[in-house]
Design a protein around this motif. Structure first.
Motif, PDB file in Angstrom:
ATOM      1  N   VAL A  63       8.357  11.946  -0.731  1.00 44.08           N
ATOM      2  CA  VAL A  63       7.609  10.859  -1.610  1.00 44.08           C
ATOM      3  C   VAL A  63       6.553  11.261  -2.710  1.00 44.08           C
ATOM      4  O   VAL A  63       5.627  11.493  -1.489  1.00 44.08           O
ATOM      5  CB  VAL A  63       8.137   9.667  -1.353  1.00 44.08           C
ATOM      6  N   ARG A  64       5.929  11.331  -3.693  1.00 54.06           N
ATOM      7  CA  ARG A  64       4.715  11.407  -4.521  1.00 54.06           C
ATOM      8  C   ARG A  64       4.328  10.597  -4.975  1.00 54.06           C
ATOM      9  O   ARG A  64       4.658  10.031  -5.380  1.00 54.06           O
ATOM     10  CB  ARG A  64       5.454  13.133  -5.409  1.00 54.06           C
ATOM     11  N   LEU A  65       3.364  10.425  -4.343  1.00 58.17           N
ATOM     12  CA  LEU A  65       2.570   9.088  -4.854  1.00 58.17           C
ATOM     13  C   LEU A  65       1.325   9.859  -6.374  1.00 58.17           C
ATOM     14  O   LEU A  65       1.053  10.724  -5.658  1.00 58.17           O
ATOM     15  CB  LEU A  65       1.130   8.533  -4.458  1.00 58.17           C
ATOM     16  N   THR A  66       1.670   8.855  -7.310  1.00 59.01           N
ATOM     17  CA  THR A  66       0.831   9.292  -8.223  1.00 59.01           C
ATOM     18  C   THR A  66      -0.120   9.125  -9.453  1.00 59.01           C
ATOM     19  O   THR A  66      -0.014   7.454  -8.875  1.00 59.01           O
ATOM     20  CB  THR A  66       2.623  10.105  -9.998  1.00 59.01           C
ATOM     21  N   GLY A  67       0.068   8.890 -10.653  1.00 58.61           N
ATOM     22  CA  GLY A  67      -0.898   7.749 -11.170  1.00 58.61           C
ATOM     23  C   GLY A  67      -0.573   7.955 -12.811  1.00 58.61           C
ATOM     24  O   GLY A  67       0.299   8.634 -13.378  1.00 58.61           O
ATOM     25  N   GLY A  68      -1.631   7.625 -13.308  1.00 56.49           N
ATOM     26  CA  GLY A  68      -2.928   7.671 -12.945  1.00 56.49           C
ATOM     27  C   GLY A  68      -3.795   8.688 -12.152  1.00 56.49           C
ATOM     28  O   GLY A  68      -3.399   9.635 -11.655  1.00 56.49           O
ATOM     29  N   GLU A  69      -4.326   7.855 -11.585  1.00 61.47           N
ATOM     30  CA  GLU A  69      -5.404   8.743 -10.869  1.00 61.47           C
ATOM     31  C   GLU A  69      -5.126   7.546  -9.097  1.00 61.47           C
ATOM     32  O   GLU A  69      -5.689   6.994  -8.965  1.00 61.47           O
ATOM     33  CB  GLU A  69      -7.010   9.074 -10.365  1.00 61.47           C
ATOM     34  N   PRO A  70      -4.135   8.289  -8.050  1.00 57.27           N
ATOM     35  CA  PRO A  70      -3.767   7.339  -7.330  1.00 57.27           C
ATOM     36  C   PRO A  70      -4.458   7.025  -5.860  1.00 57.27           C
ATOM     37  O   PRO A  70      -4.822   6.474  -5.157  1.00 57.27           O
ATOM     38  CB  PRO A  70      -2.869   8.493  -6.217  1.00 57.27           C
ATOM     39  N   LEU A  71      -5.963   8.313  -6.314  1.00 58.27           N
ATOM     40  CA  LEU A  71      -6.670   8.045  -5.149  1.00 58.27           C
ATOM     41  C   LEU A  71      -7.968   6.725  -5.426  1.00 58.27           C
ATOM     42  O   LEU A  71      -8.711   6.194  -5.257  1.00 58.27           O
ATOM     43  CB  LEU A  71      -7.800   9.411  -4.776  1.00 58.27           C
ATOM     44  N   LEU A  72      -7.680   5.775  -6.847  1.00 51.84           N
ATOM     45  CA  LEU A  72      -8.070   4.788  -6.933  1.00 51.84           C
ATOM     46  C   LEU A  72      -7.729   3.517  -6.528  1.00 51.84           C
ATOM     47  O   LEU A  72      -8.288   2.612  -6.521  1.00 51.84           O
ATOM     48  CB  LEU A  72      -8.312   5.011  -8.948  1.00 51.84           C
ATOM     49  N   ARG A  73      -6.621   3.711  -6.406  1.00 48.16           N
ATOM     50  CA  ARG A  73      -5.946   2.466  -5.751  1.00 48.16           C
ATOM     51  C   ARG A  73      -6.268   2.149  -4.082  1.00 48.16           C
ATOM     52  O   ARG A  73      -6.704   3.276  -3.415  1.00 48.16           O
ATOM     53  CB  ARG A  73      -4.668   2.787  -4.983  1.00 48.16           C
ATOM     54  N   PRO A  74      -6.643   1.098  -4.151  1.00 45.53           N
ATOM     55  CA  PRO A  74      -8.327   1.287  -2.527  1.00 45.53           C
ATOM     56  C   PRO A  74      -7.685   0.886  -1.811  1.00 45.53           C
ATOM     57  O   PRO A  74      -7.994   1.827   0.189  1.00 45.53           O
ATOM     58  CB  PRO A  74      -8.607  -0.588  -2.620  1.00 45.53           C
ATOM     59  N   ASP A  75      -6.184   1.440  -1.519  1.00 42.36           N
ATOM     60  CA  ASP A  75      -5.291   0.851  -0.019  1.00 42.36           C
ATOM     61  C   ASP A  75      -4.328   2.172  -0.232  1.00 42.36           C
ATOM     62  O   ASP A  75      -3.995   2.442   0.325  1.00 42.36           O
ATOM     63  CB  ASP A  75      -4.474  -0.578   0.296  1.00 42.36           C
ATOM     64  N   VAL A  76      -5.209   3.119  -0.300  1.00 45.58           N
ATOM     65  CA  VAL A  76      -4.215   4.208  -0.490  1.00 45.58           C
ATOM     66  C   VAL A  76      -3.397   5.416   0.302  1.00 45.58           C
ATOM     67  O   VAL A  76      -2.518   5.207   1.010  1.00 45.58           O
ATOM     68  CB  VAL A  76      -5.114   5.753  -1.627  1.00 45.58           C
ATOM     69  N   VAL A  77      -4.607   5.296   1.625  1.00 48.79           N
ATOM     70  CA  VAL A  77      -5.203   5.367   3.171  1.00 48.79           C
ATOM     71  C   VAL A  77      -3.513   4.754   3.475  1.00 48.79           C
ATOM     72  O   VAL A  77      -2.725   5.042   4.554  1.00 48.79           O
ATOM     73  CB  VAL A  77      -5.780   5.355   3.686  1.00 48.79           C
ATOM     74  N   GLU A  78      -3.553   3.078   3.903  1.00 45.62           N
ATOM     75  CA  GLU A  78      -2.521   2.968   4.116  1.00 45.62           C
ATOM     76  C   GLU A  78      -1.001   3.233   3.723  1.00 45.62           C
ATOM     77  O   GLU A  78      -0.418   2.501   3.893  1.00 45.62           O
ATOM     78  CB  GLU A  78      -2.788   0.922   3.618  1.00 45.62           C
ATOM     79  N   ILE A  79      -1.367   2.672   2.421  1.00 44.01           N
ATOM     80  CA  ILE A  79       0.251   2.602   1.558  1.00 44.01           C
ATOM     81  C   ILE A  79       0.860   4.492   2.387  1.00 44.01           C
ATOM     82  O   ILE A  79       2.214   4.695   2.366  1.00 44.01           O
ATOM     83  CB  ILE A  79      -0.007   3.745  -0.315  1.00 44.01           C
ATOM     84  N   VAL A  80      -0.328   5.272   2.438  1.00 47.05           N
ATOM     85  CA  VAL A  80       0.315   6.656   2.633  1.00 47.05           C
ATOM     86  C   VAL A  80       0.904   6.199   4.443  1.00 47.05           C
ATOM     87  O   VAL A  80       1.722   6.770   4.759  1.00 47.05           O
ATOM     88  CB  VAL A  80      -0.961   7.718   3.102  1.00 47.05           C
ATOM     89  N   ALA A  81       0.155   5.583   5.355  1.00 46.05           N
ATOM     90  CA  ALA A  81       0.704   5.432   6.642  1.00 46.05           C
ATOM     91  C   ALA A  81       2.371   4.788   6.649  1.00 46.05           C
ATOM     92  O   ALA A  81       2.762   5.039   7.231  1.00 46.05           O
ATOM     93  CB  ALA A  81      -0.401   5.230   7.549  1.00 46.05           C
ATOM     94  N   ALA A  82       1.903   3.373   6.041  1.00 45.84           N
ATOM     95  CA  ALA A  82       3.171   2.753   5.419  1.00 45.84           C
ATOM     96  C   ALA A  82       4.394   4.237   5.492  1.00 45.84           C
ATOM     97  O   ALA A  82       5.598   3.301   5.836  1.00 45.84           O
ATOM     98  CB  ALA A  82       2.936   1.787   4.812  1.00 45.84           C
ATOM     99  N   LEU A  83       4.585   4.750   4.157  1.00 48.85           N
ATOM    100  CA  LEU A  83       5.433   5.329   3.779  1.00 48.85           C
ATOM    101  C   LEU A  83       5.987   6.384   5.419  1.00 48.85           C
ATOM    102  O   LEU A  83       7.171   6.703   5.313  1.00 48.85           O
ATOM    103  CB  LEU A  83       4.825   6.582   2.499  1.00 48.85           C
ATOM    104  N   THR A  84       5.059   7.025   5.673  1.00 48.54           N
ATOM    105  CA  THR A  84       4.991   8.206   6.503  1.00 48.54           C
ATOM    106  C   THR A  84       6.059   7.835   7.459  1.00 48.54           C
ATOM    107  O   THR A  84       6.184   7.768   8.525  1.00 48.54           O
ATOM    108  CB  THR A  84       3.768   8.454   6.723  1.00 48.54           C
ATOM    109  N   ALA A  85       5.780   6.396   7.966  1.00 45.05           N
ATOM    110  CA  ALA A  85       6.677   5.796   8.984  1.00 45.05           C
ATOM    111  C   ALA A  85       8.061   5.112   8.438  1.00 45.05           C
ATOM    112  O   ALA A  85       8.699   4.831   9.506  1.00 45.05           O
ATOM    113  CB  ALA A  85       5.587   4.027   9.254  1.00 45.05           C
ATOM    114  N   LEU A  86       8.100   5.705   7.646  1.00 48.95           N
ATOM    115  CA  LEU A  86       9.344   5.271   7.089  1.00 48.95           C
ATOM    116  C   LEU A  86      10.483   6.090   7.672  1.00 48.95           C
ATOM    117  O   LEU A  86      10.443   7.169   8.309  1.00 48.95           O
ATOM    118  CB  LEU A  86       9.859   4.966   5.501  1.00 48.95           C
ATOM    119  N   SER A  87      12.093   5.815   8.050  1.00 53.90           N
ATOM    120  CA  SER A  87      12.710   7.019   8.401  1.00 53.90           C
ATOM    121  C   SER A  87      14.346   6.326   7.383  1.00 53.90           C
ATOM    122  O   SER A  87      14.461   5.258   7.201  1.00 53.90           O
ATOM    123  CB  SER A  87      12.570   6.678  10.216  1.00 53.90           C
TER     124      SER A  87
END
Length: 329
Positions: A63-87
């Protein structure tokens, strides 16, 4: 598996977190920006993760997170944590991110702690005056600081992407490679594609991958790296390695036959190709109460309609209605 009618297995999902950006690159959007998506039209974090969960269960491994600029998303860290927890069938997906690096000094370590594997950073020039002209922002120093922060946080390999434009930055390809080699990064050059909002792209003005390699070969000994697979970049070892340089010649040497990518826009539209003229409204399905089986079916239906190639050389080719910033890279 997510297989299209040409037998291509799709393992790479690009998810746009926002269409907004902190820069105004001339080849991407006008100085005043473009009309932004309204907040209610964007996927919520829960909706994004739900779609990604189904996609990973169907065989997505990256999964690659893109934009625009993805780091403008306020909850980007929470999104990464949720995605890496998938299987999925192959285990957890690798989660990476494409960014302009401006917010990486503050976010690189939290992102790494959340499970982000690596970053791709846009860097079209090393000249401050040219950076300001290209991006309409005087932020080169901040970009370089963000790259350094990613390095310290261990977000490796760090890949630097430059869109090569004739008469704009094509005289810097050697300097950019030397900068990357000196710092342990991988430089990648990208042919400019017809994805600008003004629809001013001209093929005859484009710097081709062959031209880029000719310039590099005059300064370095290049040895082709085999085993490209579905990767968009052809890679060459520099002066015997271990450093490499990549060239993404999407226009002059398309790699559509090995494409394994599918894209999800920030407003939940699934696109089987960067240049697709149609989209599948996954967010609409989700908000109408679709279950996971219906979402999975929509993924397969979208890919069943994927064309064999982007068709840029076809006389009937039409540039997508959405610019790159709205599609996600």
């Amino acid at each position: 598996m997510l297989v299209d009618r040409f037998g291509r297995e799709h393992r790479d999902l690009r998810i746009s977190l926002t269409d907004r950006c902190s820069l105004r690159c001339t080849y991407c959007m006008p100085a005043e920006g473009v009309p932004w998506l309204r907040g209610p039209d964007l996927m919520t974090t829960a909706e994004l993760v739900r779609i990604a969960t189904v996609a990973v269960a169907e065989g997505i491994t990256e999964v690659r997170l893109t934009g625009g600029e993805p780091l403008l998303r306020p909850d980007v860290v929470e999104i990464v944590a949720a995605l890496t927890a998938l299987s999925g069938p192959s285990g957890p997906p690798e989660v990476s991110l494409t960014t302009n690096a401006l917010r990486l000094p503050a976010l690189a370590t939290p992102l790494a702690d959340a499970g982000l594997s690596r970053v791709n950073v846009s860097l079209d020039t090393l000249r401050r005056d040219r950076f300001k002209e290209l991006t309409r922002r005087d932020r080169l120093t901040d970009t370089l600081a963000g790259i350094a922060a990613a390095d310290v946080a261990g977000l490796h390999p760090i890949k630097l992407n430059a869109v090569v434009m004739r008469g704009v930055n094509d005289d810097e390809v050697v300097d950019l490679v030397r900068y990357a080699v000196d710092h342990g990064y991988e430089m990648r050059f990208i042919e400019q594609m017809p994805l600008d909002p003004g629809h001013t792209w001209l093929r005859e003005a484009m710097v081709t991958g062959t031209e880029i390699l000719e310039r590099l070969a005059a300064a370095f000994t290049l040895t082709e790296v085999t085993g490209r697979g579905s990767a968009p970049a052809e890679r060459w070892a520099i002066d015997g390695g271990p450093s490499t340089v990549g060239v993404i010649a999407s226009v002059s040497a398309p790699f559509c036959g090995a494409c394994d990518r599918v894209r999800l826009t920030a407003d939940g539209q699934l696109r089987s190709c960067l240049f697709a003229r149609t989209e599948s409204n996954l967010l609409g399905l989700l908000r109408d109460g679709a279950d996971d089986a219906a979402l999975a079916a929509a993924l397969h239906t979208c890919l069943a309609g994927k064309l064999p190639g982007h068709g840029i050389d076809d006389p009937t080719f039409l540039q997508p209605d959405r610019p790159m910033s709205a599609i996600g890279g």
